[in-house]
Design a protein around this motif. Structure first.
Motif, PDB file in Angstrom:
ATOM      1  N   ALA A 125     -20.248  26.178  25.214  1.00 30.32           N
ATOM      2  CA  ALA A 125     -20.131  27.547  25.723  1.00 30.32           C
ATOM      3  C   ALA A 125     -19.340  27.612  27.016  1.00 30.32           C
ATOM      4  CB  ALA A 125     -21.520  28.146  25.941  1.00 30.32           C
ATOM      5  N   ASP A 126     -19.302  26.498  27.775  1.00 35.39           N
ATOM      6  CA  ASP A 126     -18.511  26.455  28.996  1.00 35.39           C
ATOM      7  C   ASP A 126     -17.018  26.505  28.692  1.00 35.39           C
ATOM      8  OD1 ASP A 126     -20.814  26.217  30.556  1.00 35.39           O
ATOM      9  OD2 ASP A 126     -20.818  24.033  30.388  1.00 35.39           O
ATOM     10  N   VAL A 127     -16.661  26.216  27.438  1.00 37.06           N
ATOM     11  CA  VAL A 127     -15.255  26.224  27.025  1.00 37.06           C
ATOM     12  C   VAL A 127     -14.910  27.516  26.299  1.00 37.06           C
ATOM     13  CG1 VAL A 127     -13.503  25.052  25.629  1.00 37.06           C
ATOM     14  CG2 VAL A 127     -15.245  23.712  26.841  1.00 37.06           C
ATOM     15  N   THR A 128     -15.761  27.899  25.340  1.00 32.16           N
ATOM     16  CA  THR A 128     -15.439  29.036  24.482  1.00 32.16           C
ATOM     17  C   THR A 128     -15.892  30.371  25.047  1.00 32.16           C
ATOM     18  OG1 THR A 128     -17.506  28.756  23.251  1.00 32.16           O
ATOM     19  CG2 THR A 128     -15.556  27.591  22.425  1.00 32.16           C
ATOM     20  N   GLY A 129     -16.975  30.379  25.801  1.00 37.58           N
ATOM     21  CA  GLY A 129     -17.551  31.629  26.299  1.00 37.58           C
ATOM     22  C   GLY A 129     -18.945  31.831  25.735  1.00 37.58           C
ATOM     23  N   VAL A 130     -19.612  32.871  26.219  1.00 33.89           N
ATOM     24  CA  VAL A 130     -21.003  33.097  25.829  1.00 33.89           C
ATOM     25  C   VAL A 130     -21.328  34.592  25.878  1.00 33.89           C
ATOM     26  CG1 VAL A 130     -21.843  32.849  28.207  1.00 33.89           C
ATOM     27  CG2 VAL A 130     -23.373  32.329  26.292  1.00 33.89           C
ATOM     28  N   ASN A 131     -22.270  35.018  25.053  1.00 37.24           N
ATOM     29  CA  ASN A 131     -22.761  36.392  25.096  1.00 37.24           C
ATOM     30  C   ASN A 131     -23.859  36.505  26.146  1.00 37.24           C
ATOM     31  OD1 ASN A 131     -21.269  37.817  23.016  1.00 37.24           O
ATOM     32  ND2 ASN A 131     -22.292  36.481  21.547  1.00 37.24           N
ATOM     33  N   VAL A 132     -23.696  37.440  27.066  1.00 36.75           N
ATOM     34  CA  VAL A 132     -24.641  37.632  28.161  1.00 36.75           C
ATOM     35  C   VAL A 132     -25.259  39.022  28.046  1.00 36.75           C
ATOM     36  CG1 VAL A 132     -24.931  37.731  30.657  1.00 36.75           C
ATOM     37  CG2 VAL A 132     -23.336  36.082  29.650  1.00 36.75           C
ATOM     38  N   TYR A 133     -26.574  39.099  28.217  1.00 33.38           N
ATOM     39  CA  TYR A 133     -27.278  40.382  28.111  1.00 33.38           C
ATOM     40  C   TYR A 133     -27.089  41.195  29.382  1.00 33.38           C
ATOM     41  CZ  TYR A 133     -30.939  43.792  27.129  1.00 33.38           C
ATOM     42  OH  TYR A 133     -31.638  44.965  26.888  1.00 33.38           O
ATOM     43  N   ASN A 134     -26.580  42.409  29.211  1.00 28.16           N
ATOM     44  CA  ASN A 134     -26.370  43.333  30.320  1.00 28.16           C
ATOM     45  C   ASN A 134     -27.571  44.276  30.388  1.00 28.16           C
ATOM     46  OD1 ASN A 134     -25.595  45.504  32.007  1.00 28.16           O
ATOM     47  ND2 ASN A 134     -23.425  45.126  31.557  1.00 28.16           N
ATOM     48  N   GLN A 135     -28.373  44.136  31.434  1.00 32.64           N
ATOM     49  CA  GLN A 135     -29.582  44.954  31.543  1.00 32.64           C
ATOM     50  C   GLN A 135     -29.247  46.436  31.725  1.00 32.64           C
ATOM     51  OE1 GLN A 135     -31.927  43.246  34.700  1.00 32.64           O
ATOM     52  NE2 GLN A 135     -32.838  41.706  33.345  1.00 32.64           N
ATOM     53  N   LYS A 136     -28.112  46.736  32.319  1.00 31.10           N
ATOM     54  CA  LYS A 136     -27.755  48.128  32.545  1.00 31.10           C
ATOM     55  C   LYS A 136     -27.449  48.841  31.229  1.00 31.10           C
ATOM     56  CE  LYS A 136     -25.438  49.075  36.178  1.00 31.10           C
ATOM     57  NZ  LYS A 136     -24.360  49.207  37.209  1.00 31.10           N
ATOM     58  N   THR A 137     -26.672  48.178  30.368  1.00 32.99           N
ATOM     59  CA  THR A 137     -26.310  48.801  29.084  1.00 32.99           C
ATOM     60  C   THR A 137     -27.272  48.410  27.970  1.00 32.99           C
ATOM     61  OG1 THR A 137     -24.850  46.952  28.487  1.00 32.99           O
ATOM     62  CG2 THR A 137     -23.882  48.790  29.745  1.00 32.99           C
ATOM     63  N   GLN A 138     -28.128  47.416  28.251  1.00 28.47           N
ATOM     64  CA  GLN A 138     -29.073  46.900  27.269  1.00 28.47           C
ATOM     65  C   GLN A 138     -28.342  46.408  26.011  1.00 28.47           C
ATOM     66  OE1 GLN A 138     -32.159  49.833  26.566  1.00 28.47           O
ATOM     67  NE2 GLN A 138     -33.123  49.429  28.545  1.00 28.47           N
ATOM     68  N   GLU A 139     -27.197  45.784  26.250  1.00 32.50           N
ATOM     69  CA  GLU A 139     -26.416  45.200  25.161  1.00 32.50           C
ATOM     70  C   GLU A 139     -25.879  43.841  25.605  1.00 32.50           C
ATOM     71  OE1 GLU A 139     -23.301  47.914  24.334  1.00 32.50           O
ATOM     72  OE2 GLU A 139     -24.552  49.278  23.122  1.00 32.50           O
ATOM     73  N   PHE A 140     -25.577  43.007  24.603  1.00 24.02           N
ATOM     74  CA  PHE A 140     -24.957  41.722  24.902  1.00 24.02           C
ATOM     75  C   PHE A 140     -23.450  41.926  25.069  1.00 24.02           C
ATOM     76  CE2 PHE A 140     -28.917  40.114  23.161  1.00 24.02           C
ATOM     77  CZ  PHE A 140     -29.164  39.012  23.974  1.00 24.02           C
ATOM     78  N   GLU A 141     -22.894  41.316  26.108  1.00 25.81           N
ATOM     79  CA  GLU A 141     -21.458  41.382  26.367  1.00 25.81           C
ATOM     80  C   GLU A 141     -20.881  39.978  26.346  1.00 25.81           C
ATOM     81  OE1 GLU A 141     -20.940  43.309  30.069  1.00 25.81           O
ATOM     82  OE2 GLU A 141     -21.576  45.294  29.346  1.00 25.81           O
ATOM     83  N   PHE A 142     -19.728  39.854  25.749  1.00 28.40           N
ATOM     84  CA  PHE A 142     -19.098  38.542  25.653  1.00 28.40           C
ATOM     85  C   PHE A 142     -18.332  38.220  26.929  1.00 28.40           C
ATOM     86  CE2 PHE A 142     -15.461  35.803  24.374  1.00 28.40           C
ATOM     87  CZ  PHE A 142     -16.201  34.683  24.002  1.00 28.40           C
ATOM     88  N   GLN A 143     -18.645  37.075  27.514  1.00 25.69           N
ATOM     89  CA  GLN A 143     -17.936  36.576  28.680  1.00 25.69           C
ATOM     90  C   GLN A 143     -17.014  35.450  28.211  1.00 25.69           C
ATOM     91  OE1 GLN A 143     -18.241  37.952  31.729  1.00 25.69           O
ATOM     92  NE2 GLN A 143     -19.723  39.418  30.878  1.00 25.69           N
ATOM     93  N   PRO A 144     -15.706  35.710  28.122  1.00 24.27           N
ATOM     94  CA  PRO A 144     -14.794  34.695  27.586  1.00 24.27           C
ATOM     95  C   PRO A 144     -14.734  33.446  28.447  1.00 24.27           C
ATOM     96  CG  PRO A 144     -13.566  36.510  28.555  1.00 24.27           C
ATOM     97  CD  PRO A 144     -15.001  36.934  28.532  1.00 24.27           C
ATOM     98  N   GLY A 145     -14.615  32.309  27.779  1.00 28.24           N
ATOM     99  CA  GLY A 145     -14.477  31.044  28.485  1.00 28.24           C
ATOM    100  C   GLY A 145     -13.020  30.753  28.830  1.00 28.24           C
ATOM    101  N   PRO A 146     -12.771  29.632  29.460  1.00 24.72           N
ATOM    102  CA  PRO A 146     -11.407  29.301  29.897  1.00 24.72           C
ATOM    103  C   PRO A 146     -10.424  29.068  28.756  1.00 24.72           C
ATOM    104  CG  PRO A 146     -12.900  27.449  30.259  1.00 24.72           C
ATOM    105  CD  PRO A 146     -13.746  28.621  29.885  1.00 24.72           C
ATOM    106  N   VAL A 147     -10.923  28.938  27.522  1.00 28.79           N
ATOM    107  CA  VAL A 147     -10.004  28.740  26.400  1.00 28.79           C
ATOM    108  C   VAL A 147      -9.169  29.986  26.129  1.00 28.79           C
ATOM    109  CG1 VAL A 147     -11.513  29.518  24.516  1.00 28.79           C
ATOM    110  CG2 VAL A 147      -9.879  27.661  24.107  1.00 28.79           C
ATOM    111  N   PHE A 148      -9.599  31.138  26.644  1.00 19.78           N
ATOM    112  CA  PHE A 148      -8.849  32.388  26.464  1.00 19.78           C
ATOM    113  C   PHE A 148      -7.732  32.470  27.502  1.00 19.78           C
ATOM    114  CE2 PHE A 148     -12.700  33.358  24.148  1.00 19.78           C
ATOM    115  CZ  PHE A 148     -12.227  34.081  23.060  1.00 19.78           C
ATOM    116  N   ALA A 149      -6.722  31.640  27.322  1.00 17.75           N
ATOM    117  CA  ALA A 149      -5.555  31.613  28.196  1.00 17.75           C
ATOM    118  C   ALA A 149      -4.363  31.142  27.384  1.00 17.75           C
ATOM    119  CB  ALA A 149      -5.794  30.694  29.398  1.00 17.75           C
ATOM    120  N   ASN A 150      -3.157  31.391  27.904  1.00 17.67           N
ATOM    121  CA  ASN A 150      -1.961  30.961  27.186  1.00 17.67           C
ATOM    122  C   ASN A 150      -1.806  29.443  27.206  1.00 17.67           C
ATOM    123  OD1 ASN A 150      -0.686  33.855  28.576  1.00 17.67           O
ATOM    124  ND2 ASN A 150      -0.677  33.585  26.370  1.00 17.67           N
ATOM    125  N   VAL A 151      -2.072  28.846  28.359  1.00 23.85           N
ATOM    126  CA  VAL A 151      -2.006  27.390  28.495  1.00 23.85           C
ATOM    127  C   VAL A 151      -3.343  26.908  29.035  1.00 23.85           C
ATOM    128  CG1 VAL A 151      -0.832  25.434  29.552  1.00 23.85           C
ATOM    129  CG2 VAL A 151       0.474  27.474  28.939  1.00 23.85           C
TER     130      VAL A 151
END
Length: 334
Positions: free
Chosen positions: A106-132
């Motif tokens: 998950a440190d590479v690809t990203g992880v879904n994090v629960y947002n208490q304000k919206t009460q929904e899971f939000e995806f936090q992209p990992g460092p693999v989401f880059a051109n290089v």
């Protein structure tokens, strides 16, 4: 600037991990403009890296061919600096991942994090989401973490918790690994090694080259002043040019016979993925020569760095380089 000047285009921003995956259309550069783009990047990297022009060319060729690069050598030979210099030369998103034994997928690809304000899971992209993406010391992470890159490198996408998200284009992984301290590292699985278009070794510099390196870094390191000479948009246009380089049937058959030779003379020979990588890198090599078509010379120039790491010889006294060298000597050009 002319319309074909690769420096006349704006850069591409990284793709929204939840955005539209439909690829835009890009106008190819002319053969001369694509060749100039390659030369500009190589010349720019040489402002930092001394005496390794051939290795720099190989990396740029692999990136333009849509491939990834594995740099293997002893510590301190400039693997990470070379990868950084190539990435800095292209005005595109860049992320570095330091692979360690405690790094999680998950440190590479990203992880879904629960947002208490919206009460929904939000995806936090990992460092693999880059051109290089620089995967530094990739063999220090356990196999489970290494495998986090398998889908990204082959399919240009990442799947987390059942949701598949496209990666930005262009996308390239430049990984480094040390070939010492084997007791403290993890061997890369063959499935991952085969996803690297090229595997390169830098080696130690000559004494005069080392003296120049010392002189360049005595004050501020030249990487601090390195500026981009092209961008992601121009890179994609150059890739379209590569796709249009003619690959005639005789050359395709030659590549196929080379791959067949390795399968008949090794415990594990070159995969079809390896043959495709050889064809694509040969197309880029043709552009470097200012040609719109591939010749057997282009194939022979690319074969050692593209095929050797995919081969498992039958005996311990033989290497993948030996098998490739024998194939190039034995397989006739028809």
């Amino acid at each position: 600037m002319s319309p074909d000047d690769p420096r006349s285009d704006g850069g591409d921003a990284a793709v929204d991990p939840g955005g539209d995956a439909s690829p835009p259309t890009f106008e190819p550069l002319s053969v001369d403009a694509a060749g100039d783009l390659i030369e500009d990047v190589v010349d720019n990297v040489e402002r930092v890296i001394v005496g390794k022009r051939e290795a720099v060319e190989h990396i740029v060729v692999a990136v333009l061919a849509g491939g990834h690069v594995l740099l293997e050598d002893v510590p301190g030979t400039g693997k990470t600096m070379l990868a950084r210099s190539v990435a800095t030369s292209v005005d595109a998103s860049f992320r570095r991942v330091q692979f360690t034994p405690d790094l999680l997928p998950a440190d590479v690809t990203g992880v879904n994090v629960y947002n208490q304000k919206t009460q929904e899971f939000e995806f936090q992209p990992g460092p693999v989401f880059a051109n290089v993406v620089l995967a530094d010391e990739i063999n220090r992470a356990p196999p489970k973490t290494q495998s986090a890159l398998l889908e990204a490198m082959e399919e240009r996408q990442v799947t987390v918790d059942g949701d598949t998200r496209p990666l930005p284009e262009p996308f390239a992984v430049i990984a480094t690994q040390n070939d010492v301290e084997t007791g403290r590292t993890y061997e890369l699985p063959m499935a991952e090694i085969d996803r690297f278009a090229k595997k390169l070794r830098l080696g130690y510099p000559e004494s005069d080259q080392e003296a120049e390196i010392i002189g360049r870094t005595a004050g501020h390191h030249p990487i601090e002043e390195l500026a981009p000479v092209t961008d992601g948009h121009a890179l994609r246009r150059a890739r379209e040019t590569v796709a249009e380089v003619r690959l005639g049937e005789p050359v395709r058959n030659y590549i196929s016979r080379l791959a067949e030779y390795t399968r008949n003379h090794a415990q594990l020979g070159v995969s079809p993925r390896g043959s495709i990588a050889l064809a694509r890198t040969a197309q880029v090599r043709a552009l470097l020569a200012g040609r719109e078509y591939v010749t057997p010379d282009d194939v022979q120039a690319e074969a050692p760095t593209v095929l050797s790491h995919r081969i498992r010889p039958r005996t311990g006294s033989e290497t993948g380089d030996d098998v490739v060298s024998a194939a190039l000597s034995s397989v006739a050009v028809e």
